[in-house]
Motif scaffolding. Structure first.
Motif, PDB file in Angstrom:
ATOM      1  N   LEU A  84       0.811  -1.348  -0.271  1.00  0.00           N
ATOM      2  CA  LEU A  84      -0.427  -0.256   0.154  1.00  0.00           C
ATOM      3  C   LEU A  84       0.809   0.993   0.099  1.00  0.00           C
ATOM      4  CD1 LEU A  84      -3.125   1.513   0.269  1.00  0.00           C
ATOM      5  CD2 LEU A  84      -2.504   1.342   2.661  1.00  0.00           C
ATOM      6  N   LEU A  85       2.090   1.287   0.710  1.00  0.00           N
ATOM      7  CA  LEU A  85       2.511   2.192   0.303  1.00  0.00           C
ATOM      8  C   LEU A  85       3.541   2.416  -0.924  1.00  0.00           C
ATOM      9  CD1 LEU A  85       4.569   4.704   2.203  1.00  0.00           C
ATOM     10  CD2 LEU A  85       6.191   2.419   2.827  1.00  0.00           C
ATOM     11  N   ASN A  86       3.840   1.306  -1.339  1.00  0.00           N
ATOM     12  CA  ASN A  86       4.354   2.027  -2.745  1.00  0.00           C
ATOM     13  C   ASN A  86       3.454   2.392  -3.640  1.00  0.00           C
ATOM     14  OD1 ASN A  86       7.107   0.682  -1.446  1.00  0.00           O
ATOM     15  ND2 ASN A  86       7.030  -1.056  -2.100  1.00  0.00           N
ATOM     16  N   ARG A  87       2.253   1.819  -3.506  1.00  0.00           N
ATOM     17  CA  ARG A  87       0.729   2.156  -4.187  1.00  0.00           C
ATOM     18  C   ARG A  87       0.738   3.815  -3.931  1.00  0.00           C
ATOM     19  NH1 ARG A  87      -0.998   0.644  -9.152  1.00  0.00           N
ATOM     20  NH2 ARG A  87      -0.870  -1.724  -8.001  1.00  0.00           N
ATOM     21  N   LEU A  88       1.152   3.738  -2.901  1.00  0.00           N
ATOM     22  CA  LEU A  88       0.223   5.548  -2.838  1.00  0.00           C
ATOM     23  C   LEU A  88       1.847   6.148  -3.278  1.00  0.00           C
ATOM     24  CD1 LEU A  88      -1.088   5.442   1.276  1.00  0.00           C
ATOM     25  CD2 LEU A  88      -2.336   6.105  -0.715  1.00  0.00           C
ATOM     26  N   LEU A  89       2.828   5.946  -3.294  1.00  0.00           N
ATOM     27  CA  LEU A  89       3.799   6.817  -3.467  1.00  0.00           C
ATOM     28  C   LEU A  89       4.073   6.698  -5.164  1.00  0.00           C
ATOM     29  CD1 LEU A  89       6.486   6.317  -0.535  1.00  0.00           C
ATOM     30  CD2 LEU A  89       4.758   8.201  -0.648  1.00  0.00           C
ATOM     31  N   GLY A  90       3.923   5.701  -5.543  1.00  0.00           N
ATOM     32  CA  GLY A  90       4.231   5.425  -7.148  1.00  0.00           C
ATOM     33  C   GLY A  90       5.502   5.045  -7.197  1.00  0.00           C
ATOM     34  N   GLU A  91       6.142   4.553  -6.218  1.00  0.00           N
ATOM     35  CA  GLU A  91       7.543   3.919  -6.178  1.00  0.00           C
ATOM     36  C   GLU A  91       8.073   2.869  -5.217  1.00  0.00           C
ATOM     37  OE1 GLU A  91      10.353   6.174  -3.190  1.00  0.00           O
ATOM     38  OE2 GLU A  91       9.625   8.062  -5.159  1.00  0.00           O
ATOM     39  N   GLU A  95       2.819  14.897  -0.730  1.00  0.00           N
ATOM     40  CA  GLU A  95       2.059  15.988  -0.546  1.00  0.00           C
ATOM     41  C   GLU A  95       0.687  15.289  -1.361  1.00  0.00           C
ATOM     42  OE1 GLU A  95       2.584  19.789  -1.793  1.00  0.00           O
ATOM     43  OE2 GLU A  95       4.000  20.369  -0.538  1.00  0.00           O
ATOM     44  N   TRP A  96      -0.424  15.554  -0.526  1.00  0.00           N
ATOM     45  CA  TRP A  96      -1.594  15.495  -1.539  1.00  0.00           C
ATOM     46  C   TRP A  96      -2.409  16.674  -1.132  1.00  0.00           C
ATOM     47  CZ3 TRP A  96      -3.497  10.506  -3.138  1.00  0.00           C
ATOM     48  CH2 TRP A  96      -4.718  10.862  -3.503  1.00  0.00           C
ATOM     49  N   GLU A  97      -2.569  16.546  -2.976  1.00  0.00           N
ATOM     50  CA  GLU A  97      -3.786  18.115  -2.906  1.00  0.00           C
ATOM     51  C   GLU A  97      -2.873  19.718  -2.129  1.00  0.00           C
ATOM     52  OE1 GLU A  97      -7.150  17.628  -2.330  1.00  0.00           O
ATOM     53  OE2 GLU A  97      -7.791  15.650  -4.294  1.00  0.00           O
ATOM     54  N   GLY A  98      -1.712  19.240  -2.290  1.00  0.00           N
ATOM     55  CA  GLY A  98      -0.844  20.499  -1.224  1.00  0.00           C
ATOM     56  C   GLY A  98      -0.934  20.120   0.317  1.00  0.00           C
ATOM     57  N   LEU A 101       3.832   9.290   6.119  1.00  0.00           N
ATOM     58  CA  LEU A 101       3.258   8.225   5.743  1.00  0.00           C
ATOM     59  C   LEU A 101       4.460   7.310   6.547  1.00  0.00           C
ATOM     60  CD1 LEU A 101       2.775   7.509   1.730  1.00  0.00           C
ATOM     61  CD2 LEU A 101       1.088   7.809   3.637  1.00  0.00           C
ATOM     62  N   ILE A 102       3.725   6.379   7.103  1.00  0.00           N
ATOM     63  CA  ILE A 102       5.075   5.576   8.389  1.00  0.00           C
ATOM     64  C   ILE A 102       4.256   4.274   8.105  1.00  0.00           C
ATOM     65  CG2 ILE A 102       5.530   4.979  10.764  1.00  0.00           C
ATOM     66  CD1 ILE A 102       3.773   7.856  11.939  1.00  0.00           C
ATOM     67  N   ASP A 103       4.941   3.900   7.128  1.00  0.00           N
ATOM     68  CA  ASP A 103       5.172   2.022   7.334  1.00  0.00           C
ATOM     69  C   ASP A 103       5.139   1.372   8.473  1.00  0.00           C
ATOM     70  OD1 ASP A 103       4.921  -0.392   5.710  1.00  0.00           O
ATOM     71  OD2 ASP A 103       6.288  -0.773   4.962  1.00  0.00           O
ATOM     72  N   THR A 104       4.642   0.062   9.117  1.00  0.00           N
ATOM     73  CA  THR A 104       5.402  -0.549  10.221  1.00  0.00           C
ATOM     74  C   THR A 104       5.635  -2.110  10.315  1.00  0.00           C
ATOM     75  OG1 THR A 104       2.671  -0.932  11.009  1.00  0.00           O
ATOM     76  CG2 THR A 104       3.669   1.148  11.647  1.00  0.00           C
ATOM     77  N   GLY A 140      -3.990  -1.382  -7.202  1.00  0.00           N
ATOM     78  CA  GLY A 140      -4.536   0.101  -7.162  1.00  0.00           C
ATOM     79  C   GLY A 140      -6.039   0.380  -7.101  1.00  0.00           C
ATOM     80  N   LYS A 141      -6.711  -0.970  -7.557  1.00  0.00           N
ATOM     81  CA  LYS A 141      -8.428  -0.513  -6.916  1.00  0.00           C
ATOM     82  C   LYS A 141      -9.053   0.359  -5.744  1.00  0.00           C
ATOM     83  CE  LYS A 141     -12.897  -2.765  -7.732  1.00  0.00           C
ATOM     84  NZ  LYS A 141     -13.349  -1.601  -8.814  1.00  0.00           N
ATOM     85  N   ARG A 142      -9.378   1.453  -5.560  1.00  0.00           N
ATOM     86  CA  ARG A 142      -9.883   2.463  -4.349  1.00  0.00           C
ATOM     87  C   ARG A 142      -8.992   3.321  -3.623  1.00  0.00           C
ATOM     88  NH1 ARG A 142     -13.611  -2.082  -4.060  1.00  0.00           N
ATOM     89  NH2 ARG A 142     -15.891  -1.685  -5.315  1.00  0.00           N
ATOM     90  N   VAL A 143      -7.638   2.796  -4.260  1.00  0.00           N
ATOM     91  CA  VAL A 143      -6.599   3.364  -3.241  1.00  0.00           C
ATOM     92  C   VAL A 143      -7.005   5.160  -3.208  1.00  0.00           C
ATOM     93  CG1 VAL A 143      -3.895   3.408  -2.853  1.00  0.00           C
ATOM     94  CG2 VAL A 143      -5.001   1.121  -3.096  1.00  0.00           C
TER      95      VAL A 143
END
Length: 458
Positions: free
Chosen positions: A209-216, A237-240, A245-248, A351-354
């Motif tokens: 999920l972290l990688n999907r949110l960051l795109g890397e 940043e998300w829309e400014g 994000l903290i992956d654990t 990536g569905k609904r992410v």
């Protein structure tokens, strides 16, 4: 302008995490005497002689022999554990990313073990980086080992600094030189980013999920449970809106937490929850809500953290018109102690609904900051009491004189009453539900505190 970055690199088990912990002044990195313990990059702020910088701990660079497709070939004198060996190519990639980001590199070697072919290969990688490199020969506690550290001059990286990260010997001299090589920087403002901790039991897809949110590929992803061992902060940043994000690491039930590395990893995950604004609680859709999931949820609730429940791997579920509705009821029943949380059905893999995850988390964060005007709050509670009077106890009935909300994040309500012992759990829940009817506080736990009204002195 960001703080300068100092990366700690070297082959596995030379003491990078031990030095990291000494530099930051607290035990953040997982330390173990087995090679391959540190896998992902972790970072923290450090200060030396009035100069602030960010230090990054990395997984060790394991030199891969040519034509070895798996990349699994540990040094004969330092065999890797089976669980760590499979990650060697990924660890190397993470370390090389840290080198690319760094302004200064501290190259750690093992002075007690002496110069190895692996050290020479790592030195070649570092020379190609064209970054300032400081060679620290670690584990040089004894005069004999400090003397034999001179052999590392053969690497051609300049001055060799014999140190003991464990005991602090020589570290001050090393840092004096490091800070001189750092670029100038301006102090950053206080971190006002929204902190989102991705939590859950092992192998539910947190790093995916972290990688999907960051795109890397920011975190190592593997189907083997327990890959992520350190809590990792990543800014975006998300829309400014600035977000951290903290992956654990996956949190297991207390009785199933093994001592050593896993224990420290779980402690770091719990500390990540403590500093998070919102926890993204991930559940494996193929397994349903387990007792372990409710255990993790209780940790989040205890810390007063906002929550979004993410049912991951939804792509793997056979569905009909009513599947999502029925599954939502299952989640609500299993997590009935936090029935106020939003539930999203996602697939980190596809990536569905992410794209709905962060907007929902920000909605929860905003709810955590909401403050009810005192007048409105008291009218609401007076109406609740009129509709349903408190039950009596031993012939004495609870009286609520005044209510205030002194704190947010989480929203905290203080009830001034005649006797706190008269408050039954069911009535406390009734009052909370009445507050939520008017102010939903989506995804946000509420704290209700009952205090005896102080008597005025005559």
């Amino acid at each position: 302008m960001r703080q300068p970055i100092v990366a700690l690199v070297g082959r596995p088990n030379v003491g990078k995490s031990t030095l990291f912990n000494r530099l930051v002044g607290r035990r953040l990195a997982v330390v173990d005497d087995r090679p391959g313990t540190t896998r992902d990059r972790i970072q923290a702020s450090c200060e030396w002689d009035g100069i602030h910088f960010t230090v990054v701990d990395t997984g060790g660079i394991e030199v891969l022999p040519e034509k070895v497709e798996t990349g699994i070939r540990p040094a004969p004198d330092r065999p890797l554990t089976e669980d760590s060996a499979a990650f060697i190519p990924l660890i190397r990639a993470q370390a090389e990313m840290a080198i690319a980001e760094a302004d200064v590199i501290i190259f750690l070697t093992d002075a007690a073990a002496g110069l190895t072919p692996a050290d020479e290969e790592v030195a070649d990688i570092l020379r190609r980086s064209e970054k300032p490199v400081f060679l620290a020969a670690n584990k040089a506690e004894s005069p004999r080992v400090r003397e034999q550290a001179v052999e590392f001059y053969a690497l051609g990286l300049g001055e060799v600094y014999p140190i003991s990260a464990l005991h602090g010997i020589g570290v001050a001299d090393l840092l004096d030189k490091v800070v001189q090589a750092l670029p100038t920087w301006e102090a950053e403002p206080e971190d006002e980013s929204v902190k989102l901790a991705i939590v859950g039991r092992p192998n539910v897809g947190k790093s995916s999920l972290l990688n999907r949110l960051l795109g890397e590929e920011r975190a190592i992803v593997s189907p083997v449970p327990g890959t992520t061992r350190d809590a990792i902060d990543t800014r975006m940043e998300w829309e400014g809106v600035p977000i951290t994000l903290i992956d654990t690491a996956g949190i297991r039930r207390r009785g199933r937490i093994r001592p050593g590395v896993e224990k420290w990893s779980v402690l770091r995950a719990l500390r990540a929850i403590q500093r998070a604004d919102v926890a993204l609680l991930m559940i494996d859709a193929t397994e349903g809500v387990t007792a372990q999931d409710t255990h993790v949820a209780s940790f989040v609730l205890d810390e007063g953290c906002g929550v979004v429940v993410l049912v991951n791997k939804w792509d793997a579920i056979e569905k009909d018109t009513y599947t999502m509705q029925e599954y939502t009821l299952h989640v609500r029943e299993a997590l009935k102690f936090m029935d106020y949380v939003p539930v999203l059905f996602i697939s980190a893999l596809t990536g569905k609904r992410v794209d709905r995850v962060i907007p929902t988390a920000l909605e929860v964060h905003e709810a955590r900051q909401h403050r009810i005007p005192t007048g409105e709050l008291n009218r609401l509670i007076q109406d609740a009491v009129a509709r349903h009077a408190p039950p009596s106890k031993r012939g004495k009935r609870l009286k609520i004189y005044f209510v205030s909300q002194p704190e947010v994040a989480p929203p905290t309500f203080v009830f001034h009453v005649n006797d706190p012992d008269l408050v039954h759990f069911s009535y406390e829940r009734y009052l909370e539900n009445r507050i939520r009817e008017h102010y939903p506080f989506v995804g946000t736990p509420l704290r209700l505190i009952f205090r005896e009204r102080s008597r005025k002195k005559k």
